[in-house]
Motif scaffolding. Sequence first.
Motif, mmCIF file in Angstrom:
data_model
loop_
_atom_site.group_PDB
_atom_site.id
_atom_site.type_symbol
_atom_site.label_atom_id
_atom_site.label_comp_id
_atom_site.label_asym_id
_atom_site.label_seq_id
_atom_site.Cartn_x
_atom_site.Cartn_y
_atom_site.Cartn_z
ATOM 1 N N LEU A 1 23.570 -22.648 53.404
ATOM 2 C CA LEU A 1 22.526 -22.019 54.520
ATOM 3 C C LEU A 1 22.566 -20.676 54.446
ATOM 4 O O LEU A 1 21.714 -20.730 55.069
ATOM 5 N N ASP A 2 23.614 -20.062 53.859
ATOM 6 C CA ASP A 2 23.093 -18.549 54.151
ATOM 7 C C ASP A 2 21.925 -18.121 53.516
ATOM 8 O O ASP A 2 20.922 -17.101 54.702
ATOM 9 N N ASP A 3 21.892 -18.492 52.122
ATOM 10 C CA ASP A 3 20.820 -18.185 52.117
ATOM 11 C C ASP A 3 18.926 -19.044 52.544
ATOM 12 O O ASP A 3 18.356 -17.968 53.373
ATOM 13 N N LEU A 4 19.345 -19.747 53.045
ATOM 14 C CA LEU A 4 17.860 -20.507 54.178
ATOM 15 C C LEU A 4 18.185 -20.102 55.783
ATOM 16 O O LEU A 4 16.074 -19.434 55.624
ATOM 17 N N GLU A 5 18.900 -19.810 55.874
ATOM 18 C CA GLU A 5 19.017 -18.609 57.309
ATOM 19 C C GLU A 5 18.373 -16.722 56.474
ATOM 20 O O GLU A 5 17.129 -16.380 57.840
ATOM 21 N N GLU A 6 18.548 -16.885 55.665
ATOM 22 C CA GLU A 6 18.231 -15.608 55.883
ATOM 23 C C GLU A 6 16.558 -15.361 55.395
ATOM 24 O O GLU A 6 15.373 -14.198 55.746
ATOM 25 N N TYR A 7 16.205 -16.468 54.268
ATOM 26 C CA TYR A 7 14.779 -15.987 54.192
ATOM 27 C C TYR A 7 13.895 -17.100 54.602
ATOM 28 O O TYR A 7 12.497 -16.917 54.510
ATOM 29 N N LYS A 8 14.761 -17.903 55.514
ATOM 30 C CA LYS A 8 13.570 -18.993 56.151
ATOM 31 C C LYS A 8 13.233 -19.820 55.676
ATOM 32 O O LYS A 8 12.575 -21.366 56.581
ATOM 33 N N THR B 1 17.553 -28.266 59.672
ATOM 34 C CA THR B 1 16.530 -28.644 60.028
ATOM 35 C C THR B 1 15.792 -27.727 60.870
ATOM 36 O O THR B 1 14.305 -27.656 61.765
ATOM 37 N N GLN B 2 15.996 -26.484 61.238
ATOM 38 C CA GLN B 2 15.054 -25.556 62.250
ATOM 39 C C GLN B 2 14.794 -24.802 61.093
ATOM 40 O O GLN B 2 13.634 -23.775 61.412
ATOM 41 N N TYR B 3 14.882 -25.054 59.466
ATOM 42 C CA TYR B 3 13.936 -24.663 58.714
ATOM 43 C C TYR B 3 13.603 -25.488 57.788
ATOM 44 O O TYR B 3 11.986 -25.000 57.699
ATOM 45 N N ILE B 4 13.390 -26.831 57.918
ATOM 46 C CA ILE B 4 12.932 -27.581 56.937
ATOM 47 C C ILE B 4 12.931 -28.823 57.664
ATOM 48 O O ILE B 4 14.318 -29.237 57.922
ATOM 49 N N GLU C 1 12.036 -22.292 51.915
ATOM 50 C CA GLU C 1 13.052 -22.798 50.272
ATOM 51 C C GLU C 1 11.913 -21.729 49.258
ATOM 52 O O GLU C 1 12.764 -20.885 48.219
ATOM 53 N N LYS C 2 10.459 -22.221 49.142
ATOM 54 C CA LYS C 2 9.950 -21.698 48.550
ATOM 55 C C LYS C 2 10.391 -19.375 48.757
ATOM 56 O O LYS C 2 9.997 -19.094 46.826
ATOM 57 N N ASP C 3 11.118 -18.971 50.041
ATOM 58 C CA ASP C 3 10.858 -17.694 49.037
ATOM 59 C C ASP C 3 12.452 -17.753 49.724
ATOM 60 O O ASP C 3 12.846 -16.119 48.512
ATOM 61 N N ILE C 4 13.750 -18.032 48.982
ATOM 62 C CA ILE C 4 14.992 -18.177 48.006
ATOM 63 C C ILE C 4 14.638 -18.214 46.790
ATOM 64 O O ILE C 4 14.791 -17.354 46.195
ATOM 65 N N ARG C 5 13.676 -19.393 46.703
ATOM 66 C CA ARG C 5 13.379 -19.275 44.638
ATOM 67 C C ARG C 5 12.806 -17.368 44.035
ATOM 68 O O ARG C 5 12.578 -16.928 43.514
#
Length: 363
Positions: free
Chosen positions: A324-331, A54-57, A333-337
């Motif tokens: 979660l590691d992906d989310l913490e790195e790219y901040k 929830t820090q990112y979403i 979801e769209k950037d993860i994609r």
Amino acid sequence: MEAGIVGLPNVGKSTLFNALTASQAAQSENYPFCTIEPNEGIVSVPDDRLTKITQYIVPQKVIPSALKLVDIAGIVKGASDGEGLGNKFLSHIRQVDAILQVVRCFEDPDVIHVSGNVDPVADIDTIETELVLADMQTLENALGKAQRTARSGDKEAKLRVSVIEKCNAHLESEQPLRTLSLTEAELAAISSYGLMTAKPILYIANVGEDDLEGKDPLVDKVRQHAKDSGADVVCVSAKLESEIAELDESDRDEMLSDVGLEEPALNSIARAAYKTLGLESFFTAGEKEVRAWPFAIGASAPQAAGVIHTDFESKFIRAEIYTLDDLEEYKAEKDIRQAGKLRVEGKGYIMQDGDICHFLINP
């Protein structure tokens, strides 16, 4: 999935269950304790990964995973023969998926132990003996029917006879069935019997308020027993937890600090019970809600989707998954994609603890 809380009289079983009830009722509406019957409730499983997501979403609601707890009627020696509330105890424990046994690990002259002295391993043995005897009776009753069917050449019945005899031999050696190695086919052959000693178990050491870390030799005995049987142990002062649970948030935090706890020990029980049930969590995350969902270890992506809605399993197309590691790195979801880190998994994918998922299904 549900777990049953069991124990001898005066070990703190009901105090612990009531503390869980009060603790959950005092939390926000997103962390509800839902009373189903007087002795049943749904308890949330604390997971700090929800806070990190929830820090990112940022969602409207945060919903943890949950499990059902059942405060099972007390047991006494002879329960397998119907003593005390034995029949009620046995019928309820057959219905749960795991056993949480509360054992007393403190001395108190004002609280009389049913056996006259505090011996947690003896308490464990008392209940285990009753469950072993009850399982032996169940298998003995089932054996005759299985043998008659096997005589006709029925392969499943022949396997069932073999497994029953194997289980009985193990029980006769005074060992619970959870310590017996059985194949998936063998387990399936006896799955309908609700054998109680085959259920996974968690020991909850109810300690004194001056021994929250469980340093008393009584707790060491429980730990050794648990180690020998492949089980886990959680230490809790049911009396202290019941007092903490009745406080408002600010007073609760102050009391936890005063006694040297970072969080209520009840949280540890919920997480340990979750593990004992063989459950892990995946997450769904969006603006509406961030939510943890339970799945059985080894479940496929379609089976996990079915946890959300039963139709999702049969209508499953694929899953989009990140961590979660992906989310913490790219901040985001769209950037993860965009970075190509969003994985597309099919029906054969085995879910991993902590997967953050979108499930695509047929309409």
